[in-house]
Design a protein around this motif. Structure first.
Motif, PDB file in Angstrom:
ATOM      1  N   HIS A 233     -20.960  29.872  -7.537  1.00  0.00           N
ATOM      2  CA  HIS A 233     -22.026  29.315  -6.708  1.00  0.00           C
ATOM      3  C   HIS A 233     -23.376  29.496  -7.398  1.00  0.00           C
ATOM      4  N   LEU A 234     -23.989  28.383  -7.786  1.00  0.00           N
ATOM      5  CA  LEU A 234     -25.277  28.411  -8.458  1.00  0.00           C
ATOM      6  C   LEU A 234     -26.263  27.523  -7.697  1.00  0.00           C
ATOM      7  N   PRO A 235     -27.553  27.781  -7.811  1.00  0.00           N
ATOM      8  CA  PRO A 235     -28.534  27.045  -7.011  1.00  0.00           C
ATOM      9  C   PRO A 235     -28.515  25.538  -7.240  1.00  0.00           C
ATOM     10  N   ASP A 236     -28.186  25.092  -8.444  1.00  0.00           N
ATOM     11  CA  ASP A 236     -28.254  23.674  -8.773  1.00  0.00           C
ATOM     12  C   ASP A 236     -26.882  23.071  -9.096  1.00  0.00           C
ATOM     13  N   GLY A 237     -25.817  23.705  -8.628  1.00  0.00           N
ATOM     14  CA  GLY A 237     -24.487  23.177  -8.906  1.00  0.00           C
ATOM     15  C   GLY A 237     -23.440  24.254  -8.774  1.00  0.00           C
ATOM     16  N   ASN A 238     -22.353  24.109  -9.512  1.00  0.00           N
ATOM     17  CA  ASN A 238     -21.312  25.137  -9.482  1.00  0.00           C
ATOM     18  C   ASN A 238     -20.874  25.481 -10.893  1.00  0.00           C
ATOM     19  N   GLY A 239     -20.182  26.606 -10.994  1.00  0.00           N
ATOM     20  CA  GLY A 239     -19.797  27.125 -12.289  1.00  0.00           C
ATOM     21  C   GLY A 239     -18.841  26.237 -13.062  1.00  0.00           C
ATOM     22  N   LEU A 240     -17.989  25.483 -12.372  1.00  0.00           N
ATOM     23  CA  LEU A 240     -17.041  24.621 -13.082  1.00  0.00           C
ATOM     24  C   LEU A 240     -17.750  23.432 -13.717  1.00  0.00           C
ATOM     25  N   ASP A 241     -18.754  22.876 -13.018  1.00  0.00           N
ATOM     26  CA  ASP A 241     -19.538  21.791 -13.620  1.00  0.00           C
ATOM     27  C   ASP A 241     -20.282  22.293 -14.851  1.00  0.00           C
ATOM     28  N   ALA A 242     -20.915  23.463 -14.713  1.00  0.00           N
ATOM     29  CA  ALA A 242     -21.640  24.038 -15.855  1.00  0.00           C
ATOM     30  C   ALA A 242     -20.691  24.347 -16.999  1.00  0.00           C
ATOM     31  N   ALA A 243     -19.500  24.868 -16.670  1.00  0.00           N
ATOM     32  CA  ALA A 243     -18.516  25.174 -17.704  1.00  0.00           C
ATOM     33  C   ALA A 243     -18.123  23.923 -18.475  1.00  0.00           C
ATOM     34  N   GLY A 244     -17.945  22.815 -17.773  1.00  0.00           N
ATOM     35  CA  GLY A 244     -17.585  21.573 -18.435  1.00  0.00           C
ATOM     36  C   GLY A 244     -18.626  21.141 -19.457  1.00  0.00           C
ATOM     37  N   ALA A 245     -19.903  21.266 -19.075  1.00  0.00           N
ATOM     38  CA  ALA A 245     -20.975  20.884 -19.996  1.00  0.00           C
ATOM     39  C   ALA A 245     -21.037  21.817 -21.202  1.00  0.00           C
ATOM     40  N   ILE A 246     -20.844  23.116 -20.961  1.00  0.00           N
ATOM     41  CA  ILE A 246     -20.878  24.096 -22.047  1.00  0.00           C
ATOM     42  C   ILE A 246     -19.717  23.858 -23.015  1.00  0.00           C
ATOM     43  N   LEU A 247     -18.534  23.607 -22.463  1.00  0.00           N
ATOM     44  CA  LEU A 247     -17.358  23.397 -23.308  1.00  0.00           C
ATOM     45  C   LEU A 247     -17.434  22.076 -24.073  1.00  0.00           C
ATOM     46  N   GLN A 248     -18.140  21.111 -23.534  1.00  0.00           N
ATOM     47  CA  GLN A 248     -18.319  19.861 -24.260  1.00  0.00           C
ATOM     48  C   GLN A 248     -19.133  20.099 -25.528  1.00  0.00           C
TER      49      GLN A 248
END
Length: 225
Positions: free
Chosen positions: A68-83
């Motif tokens: 749970h993050l203020p501007d989204g969620n950890g799985l969305d952020a993980a996807g961008a980082i892994l890309q």
């Protein structure tokens, strides 16, 4: 912000970024990481956007991230980082995920899905032993709901009585030296049993083996340490 420890790391240390909008939790975890000789904290981020930018700059080996993050969620952020960096090992922390979230996590490329209120020892082990292509789901997250997707079970071997003893000691948090002493065997022999257990359960780490054993009911249910 970046940790001062970032300038002191060495090739032997895994570089870790912490992503959490709870400052106290993030700072305490950073301190715990820097107390470990094989780990080094290289930065904190308080949002998904900040995490993506920090990871592009710091190039961490491991990211520990709240779901749970203020501007989204950890799985969305993980996807961008892994890309950007596919070999980054990402561990997501959460409370009580829905079956849909667990199902999405299984195909997200993250390496671990752990309870945020779990033990520090379990988290540090996950940071050390997580590997790309293998996701560990803590058994408490599966037990908390009905219909959660099962952890993959590629190994089909039957454990011997001695292997089950070693597995039970692993689940209790003992290391190889302690297990060997308790069982009256040599450390090399104990390591052989551990290797056999990992192979039969299709696990890459002891932490993953214990998680798989829990879901396959190979161990008695225990509260999280």
């Amino acid at each position: 912000m970046k940790s001062e420890a970032a300038s002191e790391d060495s090739p032997a240390q895994a570089r870790v970024v912490v992503v959490d909008d709870h400052t106290t939790f993030a700072e305490l975890l950073a301190q715990a990481l820097n107390r470990e000789t094989d780990l080094v904290h290289v930065g904190n981020a308080g949002s998904a956007g900040a995490a993506i930018e920090l990871c592009r700059e710091a190039r961490p080996d491991v990211v520990v991230m709240d779901y749970h993050l203020p501007d989204g969620n950890g799985l969305d952020a993980a996807g961008a980082i892994l890309q950007d960096a596919p070999q980054t090992r990402i561990i997501v922390l959460t409370g009580n995920p829905t079956p849909e979230i667990l199902g999405r996590a299984a195909g997200s490329g993250i390496c671990g899905f752990l309870p945020k209120d779990g033990s520090l020892r379990t988290l540090l082990d996950a940071v050390r032993f997580a590997r790309p292509g293998s996701m560990v789901v803590h058994p408490s997250l599966l037990a908390a709901q009905q219909g959660a997707p099962p952890v993959p079970q590629p190994g089909n071997g039957v454990l011997t009585a001695r292997e089950r003893q070693v597995l039970a000691l692993m689940a209790a948090g003992h290391d190889v030296r302690a297990n060997a002493r308790l069982l009256g065997i040599s450390e090399n022999t104990c390591r052989g049993y551990v290797k056999a257990i990992l192979g039969k359960l299709g696990a890459h780490t002891q932490l993953e083996a214990v998680a798989i054993a829990r879901t396959r009911r190979l161990l008695p249910e225990q509260p999280d340490a």
